[in-house]
Structure formats: structure tokens, C-alpha cells
Design a protein around this motif. Structure first.
Motif, PDB file in Angstrom:
ATOM      1  N   UNK A 201      60.834 -25.134  86.445  1.00 32.02           N
ATOM      2  CA  UNK A 201      60.423 -25.201  85.025  1.00 32.02           C
ATOM      3  C   UNK A 201      59.809 -23.896  84.681  1.00 32.02           C
ATOM      4  N   UNK A 202      59.631 -23.872  83.590  1.00 30.31           N
ATOM      5  CA  UNK A 202      58.674 -22.695  82.693  1.00 30.31           C
ATOM      6  C   UNK A 202      57.716 -23.218  81.687  1.00 30.31           C
ATOM      7  N   UNK A 203      56.905 -22.456  81.521  1.00 29.04           N
ATOM      8  CA  UNK A 203      55.933 -22.773  80.278  1.00 29.04           C
ATOM      9  C   UNK A 203      56.523 -23.309  79.050  1.00 29.04           C
ATOM     10  N   UNK A 204      57.415 -22.276  78.668  1.00 22.74           N
ATOM     11  CA  UNK A 204      58.178 -23.036  77.447  1.00 22.74           C
ATOM     12  C   UNK A 204      59.134 -24.071  77.659  1.00 22.74           C
ATOM     13  N   UNK A 205      59.650 -24.466  78.930  1.00 26.18           N
ATOM     14  CA  UNK A 205      60.203 -25.581  78.770  1.00 26.18           C
ATOM     15  C   UNK A 205      59.298 -26.723  78.752  1.00 26.18           C
ATOM     16  N   UNK A 206      58.145 -26.768  79.467  1.00 28.08           N
ATOM     17  CA  UNK A 206      57.037 -27.658  79.499  1.00 28.08           C
ATOM     18  C   UNK A 206      56.550 -28.073  78.078  1.00 28.08           C
ATOM     19  N   UNK A 207      56.606 -27.000  77.304  1.00 29.96           N
ATOM     20  CA  UNK A 207      56.067 -27.254  75.763  1.00 29.96           C
ATOM     21  C   UNK A 207      56.897 -28.046  75.257  1.00 29.96           C
ATOM     22  N   UNK A 208      58.172 -28.236  75.453  1.00 29.58           N
ATOM     23  CA  UNK A 208      59.151 -29.179  74.793  1.00 29.58           C
ATOM     24  C   UNK A 208      59.293 -30.375  75.577  1.00 29.58           C
ATOM     25  N   UNK A 209      59.144 -30.554  76.754  1.00 28.77           N
ATOM     26  CA  UNK A 209      59.395 -31.727  77.561  1.00 28.77           C
ATOM     27  C   UNK A 209      58.254 -32.268  78.127  1.00 28.77           C
ATOM     28  N   UNK A 210      56.931 -31.520  78.283  1.00 29.99           N
ATOM     29  CA  UNK A 210      55.911 -32.598  78.699  1.00 29.99           C
ATOM     30  C   UNK A 210      55.112 -33.007  77.728  1.00 29.99           C
ATOM     31  N   UNK A 211      54.705 -34.424  77.888  1.00 31.85           N
ATOM     32  CA  UNK A 211      53.815 -35.358  76.941  1.00 31.85           C
ATOM     33  C   UNK A 211      52.597 -34.586  77.068  1.00 31.85           C
ATOM     34  N   UNK A 212      51.996 -33.959  77.833  1.00 33.16           N
ATOM     35  CA  UNK A 212      50.870 -33.402  77.666  1.00 33.16           C
ATOM     36  C   UNK A 212      50.696 -32.171  76.977  1.00 33.16           C
ATOM     37  N   UNK A 213      52.076 -31.857  76.417  1.00 38.08           N
ATOM     38  CA  UNK A 213      51.908 -30.429  75.627  1.00 38.08           C
ATOM     39  C   UNK A 213      52.461 -31.002  74.222  1.00 38.08           C
ATOM     40  N   UNK A 214      53.067 -32.083  74.237  1.00 39.05           N
ATOM     41  CA  UNK A 214      53.774 -32.845  72.790  1.00 39.05           C
ATOM     42  C   UNK A 214      52.731 -33.598  72.264  1.00 39.05           C
ATOM     43  N   UNK A 215      51.897 -34.634  73.042  1.00 43.54           N
ATOM     44  CA  UNK A 215      51.104 -35.683  72.450  1.00 43.54           C
ATOM     45  C   UNK A 215      49.533 -35.136  72.178  1.00 43.54           C
ATOM     46  N   UNK A 216      49.311 -35.722  71.330  1.00 37.84           N
ATOM     47  CA  UNK A 216      47.610 -35.551  70.889  1.00 37.84           C
ATOM     48  C   UNK A 216      46.871 -36.249  72.029  1.00 37.84           C
ATOM     49  N   UNK A 217      45.547 -35.944  72.214  1.00 36.86           N
ATOM     50  CA  UNK A 217      44.882 -36.177  73.302  1.00 36.86           C
ATOM     51  C   UNK A 217      44.816 -37.961  73.463  1.00 36.86           C
ATOM     52  N   UNK A 218      44.594 -38.694  72.418  1.00 47.54           N
ATOM     53  CA  UNK A 218      44.399 -40.096  72.626  1.00 47.54           C
ATOM     54  C   UNK A 218      45.835 -40.781  72.977  1.00 47.54           C
ATOM     55  N   UNK A 219      46.836 -40.093  72.495  1.00 45.78           N
ATOM     56  CA  UNK A 219      48.148 -40.750  72.849  1.00 45.78           C
ATOM     57  C   UNK A 219      48.428 -40.346  74.137  1.00 45.78           C
ATOM     58  N   UNK A 220      48.171 -39.073  74.671  1.00 45.60           N
ATOM     59  CA  UNK A 220      48.574 -38.739  76.106  1.00 45.60           C
ATOM     60  C   UNK A 220      47.862 -39.729  76.913  1.00 45.60           C
ATOM     61  N   UNK A 221      46.448 -39.796  76.612  1.00 47.18           N
ATOM     62  CA  UNK A 221      45.581 -40.524  77.654  1.00 47.18           C
ATOM     63  C   UNK A 221      46.189 -42.064  77.682  1.00 47.18           C
TER      64      UNK A 221
END
Length: 467
Positions: A201-221
Motif C-alpha cells: 500500500x501507499x499513503x495515497x491508497x490509505x487516504x481512500x481505504x483506511x477508516x483512520x483517514x476517512x472517519x472523524x475521530x469519534x466515529x473512528x474510536x
């Protein structure tokens, strides 16, 4: 392998634990990230590449395996990079957020504090001559997920989840989309919050696929904490071992055991483990032995279920199979099995067929027939259906009227299994083999459903929501 013009990163897989280590080099010198206990693999790789290991770096004090970092650094004379805030019992170069480590003229590391998986977790950005190549993220930003946040205690899980979210965003802010992501966990490790099948993976892919980078803090937690399930009991011993510093691994052969001694060990209730695949075990095995095939995650489940420090005897069809199992167990701190016996069931029984037994196997179609009152020839009634999958699996859906005891709980919950013939299933058959062997050793009549749970609904078995 990931490569650019000046730096190459080699991946060292430990698929049985769901982890990766890395060796990054410029053709002359190398840095090793998060090495496993069996460092001979790393040394052999460095030798084949003709590179000298000058640095060894830990992203964190690991909870799922005993690190080989200290031994590797001492053996090679490499500088050992460990978080300054971690209290350890050995010499190391303490590193902290913002530190820059020059490995060579072509290769540098930037230390980034990324708390979340642990409080003092670090990531290492790898810079080549032309800028950032990627980042070693340990248990921080993984492929499509992050490292779990509850390994230091449930009381810290919420706080660490918040920090995990912030750390993921910090890495994304520091790095371009094309930068590679090289996590230690996430390939089956229980250190990962969820699992991913992505090979890279790459940082660019994680921006799209990773909940940590897609969700707001409360939703991610909220999503992260809701998805956490149990983790192996042996994790309780790993952090302390790594903080103290593990010595060089000893993979010399353990003591051989003869049939008479085997009989005594079994009679005493010791963990005598058959490493052959579950189909061979079902066909014929020594009565009282337990099925933990080396073709699956043997060390994870055996290390989780056997009492810590209990003597373990390994039975394999060859010396190599026993040696491979010994290596797997040493990675999680079970350094020396009590004994071993390569050979066959007939040899282990010393020719006494009364000491050998079989395991009845079936499919979900057989279960459906048995429940309909038309069991296949030779199969007993399905008095009890035992599901030994983990709690999160059970909650996503399970066969109606099954009882649920997660496999790790079974050794101390055998009395909770109702009377009658017990049909046992898991997700694919591996864990059910371990469970049926435990029940058989306890004197129960059992049937091992060696089949894929995904096929259960297709043969008419009613699936109901978990609770």
C-alpha cells in the motif's frame, strides 16, 4: 520487495504470526526494522545481498512476539534504536520524535512519534537521495486499518484510539501519496484491529481505504473499539520479555522421547501435540494427543491455550517438522519444548494398535442431514453443535441452536459442553480439529466438521444473528 534508484526494502514475512520485518539497504549497508526472534533469516538475507547491518530499529515494544532486535544488534554491532520513553533493561540508542538517523549517504530515517498501538510507539520515515521513499509504521497505520489499542489494558483503549487516529493523520500529512507504507502487523496478527488482504500500500491508497483517514475521530474510536475481540493470552508475557531484552535464540534439537515416556506424559495430562495436518490426525493418531497442525497458525493457538510454562511435547512426521514448530514457538517465548518425537503414530504407539485412535469427520451437508433425521452412514446423531469461532465471528451470524465456546476458552470450559455426541465447527476446520482433539482427550464422543462455514447456509442450515 520495494525499490527505487538508491534504496531497496526487502520484506521478511512471518505469516504464522501475521507480521512482517524489513531490511532496507543501499547495496552496502542496511537497517532492519522490527526483527523477529529467529534472526538467522535476517543474517542470511543480509549475507545474500552482501550488505552490512549497521542499524536495528524497533517501532514499539511488541506484544505478539519476542523481538530479535537486541540479539541482532549485539551480534552485528549495529546501533539499536528504541523509543527513549520506553523503560528497558539493556543498552540502546534512545530515539524520539524529530530525531534524524543517518544510515548512509543514500539512506536516512526520520523518527515520528505515532502513539496509539502503544503510548510510545514510533514510525520511521525512510528517506532516499530524492526524498521520502516510505514509512515503517509498525502497529500504527496498517493496510486498511490500524493496530489495536487495547493491548495495554481496556482502561487505555479509548485514549489510545484517539491518539491512533491523530497519528495516522500526522503520517498522511507528512508524506506524499506515492510513499510506501510498511507495517509490521496486519496480515493475520491479533495486534491488528481488523484484517486486510492487501499485499502492499501507499499513503495515497490509505487516504481512500483506511477508516483512520476517512472517519472523524469519534466515529473512528467508536468503530475501532466495537471491533475488538479477544487476543492471545501469551501476549501478557511478551511486553515484559521485550523490555528486559531477549537473548540469542536456541534452536538446537530438544530431547527425544520414547513410546513409554509418551504414554506417561499423556497419562499425566500434559500437552502432547501432533503437528501433522488435521486430515492425517483424523485418519490415525496416538490417543490423548492434540491436533495443532503446522500447516496452520499452530503457535498462536497452542501458545494461547496451553498454560504458560506447561511442558509441551511435539510429535511430527519428520525432524524438520519438529524443528519448524520449535522455531514457531520460540518466536512467542516458548523457548524449549519439553521433548519431541519425529515419526509416525505406529512408532509413537510402539506397535500397540490399542493406543491408536481416529477422529470422525463430516461436512455441513452431513450436519444438515443428521439434523433432518437422516444421518449419513456411520455418522452419529448431532446431539450438540459446538461453534468454537471467536466472539466477533459468532456475532455476525451462527447456526441456529449451536452453543458457543471460543476455542481459547475451551480447555477450562470442557464441563460447559452439554452431554451427548458433540459436532464441532469453526470457520474452515483448523480450530475445530484442535477442539475435537481436546474433547476426545476428555473422553467425549465427537465429530469434526472439516468444512468451510461459508457453505453452511447453502446446505439449508439456518443462520441466525449473534448476540
Amino acid at each position: 520487495m520495494s525499490a527505487v534508484t538508491d534504496v531497496t526494502v526487502e520484506v521478511v514475512q512471518t505469516s504464522s504470526l501475521g507480521d512482517r520485518s524489513y531490511l532496507a539497504h543501499d547495496g552496502r549497508v542496511a537497517v532492519v526494522i522490527d526483527p523477529q526472534r529467529d534472526i538467522d533469516r535476517i543474517l542470511a538475507l543480509a549475507g545474500s545481498l552482501g550488505v552490512r547491518i549497521t542499524h536495528v530499529a524497533e517501532t514499539h515494544l511488541h506484544n505478539d512476539y519476542v523481538s530479535g532486535g537486541l540479539a541482532l544488534a549485539q551480534l552485528t554491532g549495529a546501533t539499536y534504536l528504541v523509543a527513549a520513553d520506553d523503560e528497558v533493561g539493556f543498552e540502546r540508542r534512545p530515539v524520539a520524535d524529530g530525531d534524524k538517523i543517518t544510515v548512509s549517504t543514500q539512506m536516512r530515517l526520520r523518527v515520528v512519534a505515532t502513539p496509539g498501538h502503544t503510548f510510545h510507539h514510533l514510525s520511521y520515515i525512510l528517506d532516499g537521495a530524492d526524498g521520502p521513499v516510505g514509512v515503517f509504521t509498525g502497529g500504527s497505520l496498517l493496510f486498511g486499518t490500524t493496530g489495536r489499542t487495547d493491548l495495554l489494558g481496556q482502561q487505555h483503549a479509548h485514549t489510545l484510539a484517539e491518539r491512533q487516529h491523530a497519528s495516522a493523520h500526522r503520517l498522511a500529512d507528512l508524506l506524499p501519496d506515492g510513499a510506501q507504507v510498511w507495517p509490521t502487523h496486519g496480515f493475520g496478527s491479533f495486534c491488528s484491529a481488523t484484517q486486510s488482504d492487501a499485499p502492499e500500500s501507499t499513503i495515497g491508497r490509505e487516504r481512500i481505504a483506511n477508516p483512520a483517514l476517512r472517519l472523524e475521530t469519534d466515529d473512528f474510536v467508536r468503530e475501532t473499539l466495537a471491533g475488538l475481540d479477544a487476543y492471545p493470552a501469551y501476549y501478557a508475557h511478551m511486553g515484559a520479555r521485550n523490555a528486559a531484552g531477549a537473548d540469542l535464540i536456541d534452536l538446537s534439537p530438544v530431547a527425544a522421547v520414547d513410546p513409554a515416556d509418551l504414554a506417561t506424559r499423556i497419562a499425566d495430562g500434559e500437552w502432547v501435540v501432533d503437528l501433522r495436518n488435521r486430515k492425517a490426525f483424523a485418519h490415525r493418531h496416538l490417543a490423548g494427543t492434540l491436533s495443532f497442525g503446522l500447516d496452520g497458525p499452530m503457535s498462536t493457538w497452542l501458545g494461547w491455550m496451553a498454560p504458560w510454562g506447561a511442558p509441551i511435547t511435539l510429535l511430527g512426521d519428520s525432524e524438520q517438522q519438529v524443528a519448524d514448530a520449535q522455531r514457531e514457538l520460540a518466536r512467542i517465548g516458548i523457548d524449549r519444548p519439553a521433548a519431541a518425537a519425529p515419526g509416525s503414530p505406529e512408532q509413537w504407539a510402539d506397535g500397540d494398535d490399542t493406543r491408536l485412535t481416529q477422529l470422525t469427520t463430516a461436512t455441513f451437508a452431513d450436519l444438515a442431514a443428521a439434523r433432518a433425521g437422516t444421518p449419513a452412514h456411520g455418522l452419529p446423531a448431532a446431539d450438540v453443535l459446538l461453534d468454537v469461532r471467536m466472539t466477533n465471528e459468532w456475532r455476525t451470524g451462527h447456526i441456529d441452536s449451536a452453543i458457543h465456546i471460543p476455542l481459547p476458552d475451551l480447555p477450562h470450559r470442557l464441563a460447559d459442553v452439554p452431554a451427548g455426541t458433540v459436532w464441532v465447527h469453526c470457520g474452515s476446520g483448523y480450530r475445530a480439529a484442535a477442539a475435537t482433539s481436546l474433547l476426545q482427550r476428555a473422553g467425549r464422543q465427537v465429530v469434526h466438521i472439516d468444512d468451510a462455514y461459508a457453505d453452511a447456509a447453502g446446505v439449508g442450515l439456518p443462520i441466525v444473528p449473534g448476540n
